[in-house]
Design a protein around this motif. Structure first.
Motif, PDB file in Angstrom:
ATOM      1  N   LEU A 221       0.832  -1.199   0.000  1.00  0.00           N
ATOM      2  CA  LEU A 221       0.000   0.000   0.000  1.00  0.00           C
ATOM      3  C   LEU A 221       0.870   1.254   0.000  1.00  0.00           C
ATOM      4  N   ILE A 222       1.890   1.284   0.851  1.00  0.00           N
ATOM      5  CA  ILE A 222       2.764   2.455   0.945  1.00  0.00           C
ATOM      6  C   ILE A 222       3.536   2.660  -0.355  1.00  0.00           C
ATOM      7  N   LEU A 223       4.093   1.580  -0.923  1.00  0.00           N
ATOM      8  CA  LEU A 223       4.877   1.703  -2.154  1.00  0.00           C
ATOM      9  C   LEU A 223       4.020   2.221  -3.311  1.00  0.00           C
ATOM     10  N   GLY A 224       2.818   1.676  -3.445  1.00  0.00           N
ATOM     11  CA  GLY A 224       1.929   2.160  -4.495  1.00  0.00           C
ATOM     12  C   GLY A 224       1.507   3.598  -4.262  1.00  0.00           C
ATOM     13  N   SER A 225       1.251   3.937  -3.005  1.00  0.00           N
ATOM     14  CA  SER A 225       0.810   5.295  -2.669  1.00  0.00           C
ATOM     15  C   SER A 225       1.915   6.321  -2.884  1.00  0.00           C
ATOM     16  N   ILE A 226       3.170   5.912  -2.742  1.00  0.00           N
ATOM     17  CA  ILE A 226       4.281   6.827  -3.021  1.00  0.00           C
ATOM     18  C   ILE A 226       4.224   7.290  -4.476  1.00  0.00           C
ATOM     19  N   LEU A 227       3.991   6.348  -5.394  1.00  0.00           N
ATOM     20  CA  LEU A 227       3.915   6.699  -6.810  1.00  0.00           C
ATOM     21  C   LEU A 227       2.677   7.541  -7.108  1.00  0.00           C
ATOM     22  N   ILE A 228       1.564   7.225  -6.449  1.00  0.00           N
ATOM     23  CA  ILE A 228       0.350   8.024  -6.623  1.00  0.00           C
ATOM     24  C   ILE A 228       0.598   9.468  -6.189  1.00  0.00           C
ATOM     25  N   ASN A 229       1.221   9.635  -5.035  1.00  0.00           N
ATOM     26  CA  ASN A 229       1.463  10.980  -4.516  1.00  0.00           C
ATOM     27  C   ASN A 229       2.512  11.723  -5.327  1.00  0.00           C
ATOM     28  N   LEU A 230       3.461  10.992  -5.915  1.00  0.00           N
ATOM     29  CA  LEU A 230       4.429  11.634  -6.802  1.00  0.00           C
ATOM     30  C   LEU A 230       3.706  12.281  -7.977  1.00  0.00           C
ATOM     31  N   GLY A 231       2.724  11.557  -8.524  1.00  0.00           N
ATOM     32  CA  GLY A 231       1.964  12.127  -9.629  1.00  0.00           C
ATOM     33  C   GLY A 231       1.039  13.246  -9.189  1.00  0.00           C
ATOM     34  N   TYR A 232       0.310  13.017  -8.100  1.00  0.00           N
ATOM     35  CA  TYR A 232      -0.679  14.004  -7.656  1.00  0.00           C
ATOM     36  C   TYR A 232      -0.032  15.310  -7.195  1.00  0.00           C
ATOM     37  N   SER A 233       1.222  15.234  -6.739  1.00  0.00           N
ATOM     38  CA  SER A 233       1.909  16.441  -6.262  1.00  0.00           C
ATOM     39  C   SER A 233       2.124  17.461  -7.371  1.00  0.00           C
ATOM     40  N   GLN A 234       2.047  17.040  -8.626  1.00  0.00           N
ATOM     41  CA  GLN A 234       2.237  17.982  -9.737  1.00  0.00           C
ATOM     42  C   GLN A 234       1.117  19.020  -9.794  1.00  0.00           C
ATOM     43  N   ILE A 235      -0.040  18.684  -9.223  1.00  0.00           N
ATOM     44  CA  ILE A 235      -1.186  19.591  -9.290  1.00  0.00           C
ATOM     45  C   ILE A 235      -0.879  20.908  -8.583  1.00  0.00           C
ATOM     46  N   GLU A 236      -0.124  20.854  -7.496  1.00  0.00           N
ATOM     47  CA  GLU A 236       0.162  22.066  -6.738  1.00  0.00           C
ATOM     48  C   GLU A 236       1.583  22.582  -6.960  1.00  0.00           C
ATOM     49  N   SER A 237       2.394  21.881  -7.737  1.00  0.00           N
ATOM     50  CA  SER A 237       3.777  22.320  -7.909  1.00  0.00           C
ATOM     51  C   SER A 237       4.065  22.751  -9.347  1.00  0.00           C
ATOM     52  N   THR A 238       4.061  21.817 -10.286  1.00  0.00           N
ATOM     53  CA  THR A 238       4.430  22.163 -11.658  1.00  0.00           C
ATOM     54  C   THR A 238       3.252  22.618 -12.509  1.00  0.00           C
ATOM     55  N   LEU A 239       2.044  22.131 -12.231  1.00  0.00           N
ATOM     56  CA  LEU A 239       0.885  22.531 -13.038  1.00  0.00           C
ATOM     57  C   LEU A 239       0.662  24.043 -13.020  1.00  0.00           C
ATOM     58  N   PRO A 240       0.653  24.708 -11.843  1.00  0.00           N
ATOM     59  CA  PRO A 240       0.456  26.159 -11.884  1.00  0.00           C
ATOM     60  C   PRO A 240       1.561  26.890 -12.630  1.00  0.00           C
ATOM     61  N   GLN A 241       2.791  26.399 -12.540  1.00  0.00           N
ATOM     62  CA  GLN A 241       3.884  27.019 -13.295  1.00  0.00           C
ATOM     63  C   GLN A 241       3.652  26.857 -14.797  1.00  0.00           C
ATOM     64  N   HIS A 242       3.220  25.672 -15.201  1.00  0.00           N
ATOM     65  CA  HIS A 242       2.943  25.408 -16.622  1.00  0.00           C
ATOM     66  C   HIS A 242       1.817  26.296 -17.136  1.00  0.00           C
ATOM     67  N   LEU A 243       0.737  26.409 -16.370  1.00  0.00           N
ATOM     68  CA  LEU A 243      -0.417  27.188 -16.825  1.00  0.00           C
ATOM     69  C   LEU A 243      -0.104  28.671 -16.916  1.00  0.00           C
ATOM     70  N   THR A 244       0.664  29.197 -15.959  1.00  0.00           N
ATOM     71  CA  THR A 244       0.987  30.631 -15.983  1.00  0.00           C
ATOM     72  C   THR A 244       1.905  30.992 -17.148  1.00  0.00           C
ATOM     73  N   LYS A 245       2.645  30.001 -17.669  1.00  0.00           N
ATOM     74  CA  LYS A 245       3.548  30.264 -18.796  1.00  0.00           C
ATOM     75  C   LYS A 245       2.869  30.077 -20.150  1.00  0.00           C
ATOM     76  N   THR A 246       1.824  29.257 -20.206  1.00  0.00           N
ATOM     77  CA  THR A 246       1.211  28.927 -21.492  1.00  0.00           C
ATOM     78  C   THR A 246      -0.168  29.554 -21.716  1.00  0.00           C
ATOM     79  N   MET A 247      -0.786  30.074 -20.668  1.00  0.00           N
ATOM     80  CA  MET A 247      -2.119  30.658 -20.808  1.00  0.00           C
ATOM     81  C   MET A 247      -2.156  32.066 -20.222  1.00  0.00           C
TER      82      MET A 247
END
Length: 405
Positions: A221-247
């Protein structure tokens, strides 16, 4: 009126306090933390990797802090751990209001992760302590709904505060957490909390570690959740940076996407949770992982509203299936005397939240969104391997939860 009283009576009064406090506290937190990457980028002109370190330091400290906090709550009681964590969180946000250097933000966000990690697993363990087993899935679903009610309002308020006075949002959040800690203290004095509130577990930290090391279900459960959280963390870290540069008006677009996400969780959480009861908990998480990965992949091609909204809808359904189910699974496999410790150990999933913003910042800086999101989506979908193995490991202990709406 009678039905309303019966519905309210399903849960202990402290559970309702925690749910109400979650709405206010998380609403104020979502007013600030999702915009921290944008704030640092604009006011301090930091490199994406440095921003990733600042964002990611919080889940890193939370990884170890969650386990320690959960263990302490088993030994000494939920009440002192929760109240200390809430009070310290309010001080952290006051510190954000006064901070003026990158190092100060890194330190404060590290402390924020530690405080959150002490409070979250302990509060989940307390919900289990005072709730009948047949109602726990409903309680965890309501808790996740409460988080997203706050999240549906917080980002829009944050977008407004970013224009008016970004730093004032930190002050407001600190005051709300302080009020939450005071109200919770008063309610815990008024209502007795049965079971583990006094914390009498004699097991040592070493003994707890030994038991959990042998638990294959928890490990997968922990190992799978680590990968899930690695992906989900992009929503608050890289996604806003991407949107502010492209839109144009990228901050506003990001705010709307967060609000869509939160509103959809509020509307769909209960019906989807009820439907998911037909399947094993780990299987539900596997379906969520596929949808989450698909949503992340779509973000790589988002240059306008349509694809961005499709992406956030896929991510939303994915997280609805994953996160409450994760809490329920921990409750199912945890020995009663180690419930807080198990919920704390589940915080090791935050390794993904630490690595995600750093890896995402590197990929964004090197190749942009078309490199970042496909790679991250591919990593996230690899969680299926661990959830599949975990499904076999926990099949002997999983029981129907009799969830009903």
């Amino acid at each position: 009126m009678r039905k309303l009283k019966q519905s309210l009576g399903i849960f202990h009064p402290i559970v309702w306090v925690l749910l109400s406090g979650t709405i206010l506290a998380r609403g104020s937190a979502f007013m600030t933390l999702p915009f921290l990457a944008v704030y640092l980028s604009k006011t301090m002109d930091l490199h994406p990797i440095m921003i990733g370190i600042t964002i990611g330091i919080s889940p890193l400290t939370g990884t170890l802090g969650g386990f320690i906090g959960g263990h302490l709550s088993d030994r000494f009681g939920r009440k002192p751990v929760m109240l200390l964590a809430l009070g310290a969180t309010s001080l952290v946000y006051f510190g954000f209001f006064l901070a003026e250097t990158p190092s100060a933000f890194i330190l404060l966000n590290a402390l924020n992760g530690l405080c959150t990690a002490f409070f979250e697993p302990t509060s989940q363990a307390l919900i289990s302590d005072v709730t009948e087993k047949k109602n726990r899935m409903k309680a965890f679903s309501l808790r996740y709904t409460a988080i997203n009610i706050g999240a549906s309002v917080g980002p829009l308020a944050g977008a407004y505060m970013a224009v008016v006075s970004a730093k004032s949002a930190f002050l407001i959040t600190g005051l709300i957490y302080l009020a939450y800690s005071v109200v919770l203290l008063l309610m815990m004095k008024k209502y007795s909390v049965p079971g583990r509130d006094e914390g009498s577990n004699p097991m040592s930290l070493k003994g707890s570690l030994k038991i959990m090391a042998m638990d294959k279900g928890l490990r997968f459960l922990i190992l799978g959740s680590i990968l899930i959280n690695l992906g989900y963390s992009q929503i608050e870290s890289t996604l806003p940076q991407h949107l502010t540069k492209t839109m144009e008006e990228g901050v506003f677009v990001f705010s709307v996407l967060l609000s869509i996400n939160a509103i959809m969780v509020v509307l769909l959480q209960m019906p989807l949770s009820a439907y998911s009861e037909k399947f094993k908990t780990m299987q539900v998480m596997m379906a969520g992982a596929i949808l989450l990965s698909a949503g992340l992949l779509c973000f790589g091609f988002a240059k306008g509203w349509i694809i961005a909204i499709i992406a956030v809808l896929l991510v939303t359904v994915g997280e609805i299936l994953i996160f409450p189910s994760s809490s329920m699974l921990v409750d199912q496999i945890a020995p009663e005397e180690l419930r807080g410790t198990y919920f704390g150990a589940s915080q090791f999933r935050k390794i993904g939240q630490f690595a995600g913003p750093i890896a995402g910042g590197f990929l964004l800086g090197e190749g942009g969104a078309l490199l970042l999101f496909p790679v991250i989506a591919g990593i996230t979908v690899c969680s299926l391997f661990f959830f599949s193995r975990g499904n076999k490991a926990v099949s002997k202990v999983e029981q129907p939860t009799n969830f009903s709406v």
